[in-house]
Design a protein around this motif. Structure first.
Motif, PDB file in Angstrom:
ATOM      1  N   HIS A 250      26.255  28.306  44.394  1.00  0.00           N
ATOM      2  CA  HIS A 250      27.577  28.404  43.788  1.00  0.00           C
ATOM      3  C   HIS A 250      28.417  29.505  44.437  1.00  0.00           C
ATOM      4  O   HIS A 250      29.155  30.219  43.764  1.00  0.00           O
ATOM      5  CB  HIS A 250      27.445  28.647  42.273  1.00  0.00           C
ATOM      6  N   ALA A 251      28.327  29.598  45.750  1.00  0.00           N
ATOM      7  CA  ALA A 251      29.074  30.623  46.482  1.00  0.00           C
ATOM      8  C   ALA A 251      30.574  30.489  46.252  1.00  0.00           C
ATOM      9  O   ALA A 251      31.288  31.492  46.201  1.00  0.00           O
ATOM     10  CB  ALA A 251      28.758  30.537  47.973  1.00  0.00           C
ATOM     11  N   ASP A 252      31.038  29.256  46.065  1.00  0.00           N
ATOM     12  CA  ASP A 252      32.467  29.044  45.812  1.00  0.00           C
ATOM     13  C   ASP A 252      32.909  29.738  44.534  1.00  0.00           C
ATOM     14  O   ASP A 252      33.998  30.310  44.477  1.00  0.00           O
ATOM     15  CB  ASP A 252      32.792  27.554  45.755  1.00  0.00           C
ATOM     16  N   VAL A 253      32.061  29.722  43.530  1.00  0.00           N
ATOM     17  CA  VAL A 253      32.374  30.395  42.262  1.00  0.00           C
ATOM     18  C   VAL A 253      32.301  31.910  42.447  1.00  0.00           C
ATOM     19  O   VAL A 253      33.185  32.649  41.993  1.00  0.00           O
ATOM     20  CB  VAL A 253      31.407  29.939  41.139  1.00  0.00           C
ATOM     21  N   MET A 254      31.274  32.359  43.136  1.00  0.00           N
ATOM     22  CA  MET A 254      31.081  33.794  43.347  1.00  0.00           C
ATOM     23  C   MET A 254      32.229  34.408  44.152  1.00  0.00           C
ATOM     24  O   MET A 254      32.598  35.552  43.941  1.00  0.00           O
ATOM     25  CB  MET A 254      29.769  34.059  44.091  1.00  0.00           C
ATOM     26  N   ASN A 255      32.779  33.642  45.082  1.00  0.00           N
ATOM     27  CA  ASN A 255      33.800  34.165  45.988  1.00  0.00           C
ATOM     28  C   ASN A 255      35.219  33.743  45.617  1.00  0.00           C
ATOM     29  O   ASN A 255      36.140  33.950  46.400  1.00  0.00           O
ATOM     30  CB  ASN A 255      33.491  33.732  47.420  1.00  0.00           C
ATOM     31  N   ASP A 256      35.393  33.172  44.443  1.00  0.00           N
ATOM     32  CA  ASP A 256      36.714  32.711  44.013  1.00  0.00           C
ATOM     33  C   ASP A 256      37.631  33.910  43.787  1.00  0.00           C
ATOM     34  O   ASP A 256      37.393  34.726  42.895  1.00  0.00           O
ATOM     35  CB  ASP A 256      36.584  31.894  42.730  1.00  0.00           C
ATOM     36  N   PRO A 257      38.685  34.032  44.579  1.00  0.00           N
ATOM     37  CA  PRO A 257      39.577  35.198  44.436  1.00  0.00           C
ATOM     38  C   PRO A 257      40.359  35.201  43.118  1.00  0.00           C
ATOM     39  O   PRO A 257      40.909  36.230  42.737  1.00  0.00           O
ATOM     40  CB  PRO A 257      40.518  35.077  45.641  1.00  0.00           C
ATOM     41  N   LYS A 258      40.377  34.079  42.428  1.00  0.00           N
ATOM     42  CA  LYS A 258      41.086  34.004  41.148  1.00  0.00           C
ATOM     43  C   LYS A 258      40.263  34.577  39.998  1.00  0.00           C
ATOM     44  O   LYS A 258      40.789  34.823  38.918  1.00  0.00           O
ATOM     45  CB  LYS A 258      41.464  32.557  40.841  1.00  0.00           C
ATOM     46  N   LYS A 259      38.975  34.764  40.215  1.00  0.00           N
ATOM     47  CA  LYS A 259      38.097  35.316  39.173  1.00  0.00           C
ATOM     48  C   LYS A 259      38.367  36.806  39.021  1.00  0.00           C
ATOM     49  O   LYS A 259      38.477  37.534  39.993  1.00  0.00           O
ATOM     50  CB  LYS A 259      36.619  35.086  39.518  1.00  0.00           C
ATOM     51  N   THR A 260      38.435  37.240  37.763  1.00  0.00           N
ATOM     52  CA  THR A 260      38.724  38.640  37.461  1.00  0.00           C
ATOM     53  C   THR A 260      37.511  39.305  36.824  1.00  0.00           C
ATOM     54  O   THR A 260      36.530  38.642  36.489  1.00  0.00           O
ATOM     55  CB  THR A 260      39.906  38.735  36.482  1.00  0.00           C
ATOM     56  N   LYS A 261      37.602  40.603  36.621  1.00  0.00           N
ATOM     57  CA  LYS A 261      36.549  41.322  35.892  1.00  0.00           C
ATOM     58  C   LYS A 261      36.432  40.771  34.475  1.00  0.00           C
ATOM     59  O   LYS A 261      35.354  40.715  33.909  1.00  0.00           O
ATOM     60  CB  LYS A 261      36.838  42.822  35.847  1.00  0.00           C
ATOM     61  N   GLY A 262      37.555  40.347  33.916  1.00  0.00           N
ATOM     62  CA  GLY A 262      37.537  39.730  32.590  1.00  0.00           C
ATOM     63  C   GLY A 262      36.738  38.442  32.584  1.00  0.00           C
ATOM     64  O   GLY A 262      35.995  38.176  31.634  1.00  0.00           O
ATOM     65  N   ASP A 263      36.872  37.641  33.638  1.00  0.00           N
ATOM     66  CA  ASP A 263      36.075  36.422  33.762  1.00  0.00           C
ATOM     67  C   ASP A 263      34.587  36.764  33.841  1.00  0.00           C
ATOM     68  O   ASP A 263      33.745  36.094  33.242  1.00  0.00           O
ATOM     69  CB  ASP A 263      36.476  35.637  35.013  1.00  0.00           C
ATOM     70  N   GLN A 264      34.287  37.832  34.570  1.00  0.00           N
ATOM     71  CA  GLN A 264      32.888  38.260  34.704  1.00  0.00           C
ATOM     72  C   GLN A 264      32.336  38.707  33.348  1.00  0.00           C
ATOM     73  O   GLN A 264      31.218  38.339  32.982  1.00  0.00           O
ATOM     74  CB  GLN A 264      32.787  39.398  35.720  1.00  0.00           C
ATOM     75  N   ARG A 265      33.116  39.472  32.604  1.00  0.00           N
ATOM     76  CA  ARG A 265      32.661  39.915  31.276  1.00  0.00           C
ATOM     77  C   ARG A 265      32.465  38.725  30.341  1.00  0.00           C
ATOM     78  O   ARG A 265      31.511  38.694  29.570  1.00  0.00           O
ATOM     79  CB  ARG A 265      33.650  40.910  30.687  1.00  0.00           C
ATOM     80  N   LYS A 266      33.364  37.742  30.426  1.00  0.00           N
ATOM     81  CA  LYS A 266      33.244  36.542  29.589  1.00  0.00           C
ATOM     82  C   LYS A 266      31.967  35.786  29.941  1.00  0.00           C
ATOM     83  O   LYS A 266      31.242  35.349  29.055  1.00  0.00           O
ATOM     84  CB  LYS A 266      34.473  35.653  29.789  1.00  0.00           C
ATOM     85  N   TRP A 267      31.683  35.633  31.242  1.00  0.00           N
ATOM     86  CA  TRP A 267      30.464  34.957  31.679  1.00  0.00           C
ATOM     87  C   TRP A 267      29.231  35.669  31.125  1.00  0.00           C
ATOM     88  O   TRP A 267      28.324  35.038  30.612  1.00  0.00           O
ATOM     89  CB  TRP A 267      30.405  34.905  33.215  1.00  0.00           C
ATOM     90  N   MET A 268      29.238  37.002  31.249  1.00  0.00           N
ATOM     91  CA  MET A 268      28.095  37.791  30.764  1.00  0.00           C
ATOM     92  C   MET A 268      27.908  37.591  29.266  1.00  0.00           C
ATOM     93  O   MET A 268      26.789  37.369  28.802  1.00  0.00           O
ATOM     94  CB  MET A 268      28.301  39.280  31.074  1.00  0.00           C
ATOM     95  N   ALA A 269      28.976  37.661  28.486  1.00  0.00           N
ATOM     96  CA  ALA A 269      28.889  37.524  27.034  1.00  0.00           C
ATOM     97  C   ALA A 269      28.391  36.132  26.647  1.00  0.00           C
ATOM     98  O   ALA A 269      27.495  36.000  25.793  1.00  0.00           O
ATOM     99  CB  ALA A 269      30.243  37.803  26.392  1.00  0.00           C
ATOM    100  N   GLU A 270      28.947  35.101  27.262  1.00  0.00           N
ATOM    101  CA  GLU A 270      28.547  33.730  26.932  1.00  0.00           C
ATOM    102  C   GLU A 270      27.094  33.477  27.295  1.00  0.00           C
ATOM    103  O   GLU A 270      26.356  32.834  26.543  1.00  0.00           O
ATOM    104  CB  GLU A 270      29.454  32.735  27.649  1.00  0.00           C
ATOM    105  N   ASN A 271      26.662  33.966  28.428  1.00  0.00           N
ATOM    106  CA  ASN A 271      25.293  33.710  28.862  1.00  0.00           C
ATOM    107  C   ASN A 271      24.290  34.595  28.137  1.00  0.00           C
ATOM    108  O   ASN A 271      23.134  34.210  27.989  1.00  0.00           O
ATOM    109  CB  ASN A 271      25.194  33.802  30.383  1.00  0.00           C
ATOM    110  N   LYS A 272      24.702  35.758  27.665  1.00  0.00           N
ATOM    111  CA  LYS A 272      23.806  36.580  26.828  1.00  0.00           C
ATOM    112  C   LYS A 272      23.534  35.851  25.519  1.00  0.00           C
ATOM    113  O   LYS A 272      22.398  35.843  25.046  1.00  0.00           O
ATOM    114  CB  LYS A 272      24.425  37.942  26.573  1.00  0.00           C
TER     115      LYS A 272
END
Length: 61
Positions: free
Chosen positions: A33-55
């Protein structure tokens, strides 16, 4: 030890803790999923949301 699927595909990773599961999942995510990892549109907020949902998914497993 918990085994959870990747949130984007059928691959699985195992971990005793959420952090261990994330560490085990990372090589798969980087390769598949390198495309997701390297998506310039993703923000720190998106990262925090991913972490919360997956936790929540990890804790429920």
């Amino acid at each position: 030890m918990k085994t959870l699927k990747c949130d984007l595909c059928e691959a699985t990773a195992e971990g005793e803790t959420f952090e261990a599961w994330m560490k085990a999942l990372m090589p798969h995510y980087v390769q598949a999923h390198a495309d997701v990892m390297n998506d310039p549109k993703k923000t720190k907020g998106d990262q925090r949301k991913w972490m919360a949902e997956n936790k929540v998914r990890f804790d429920a497993a």
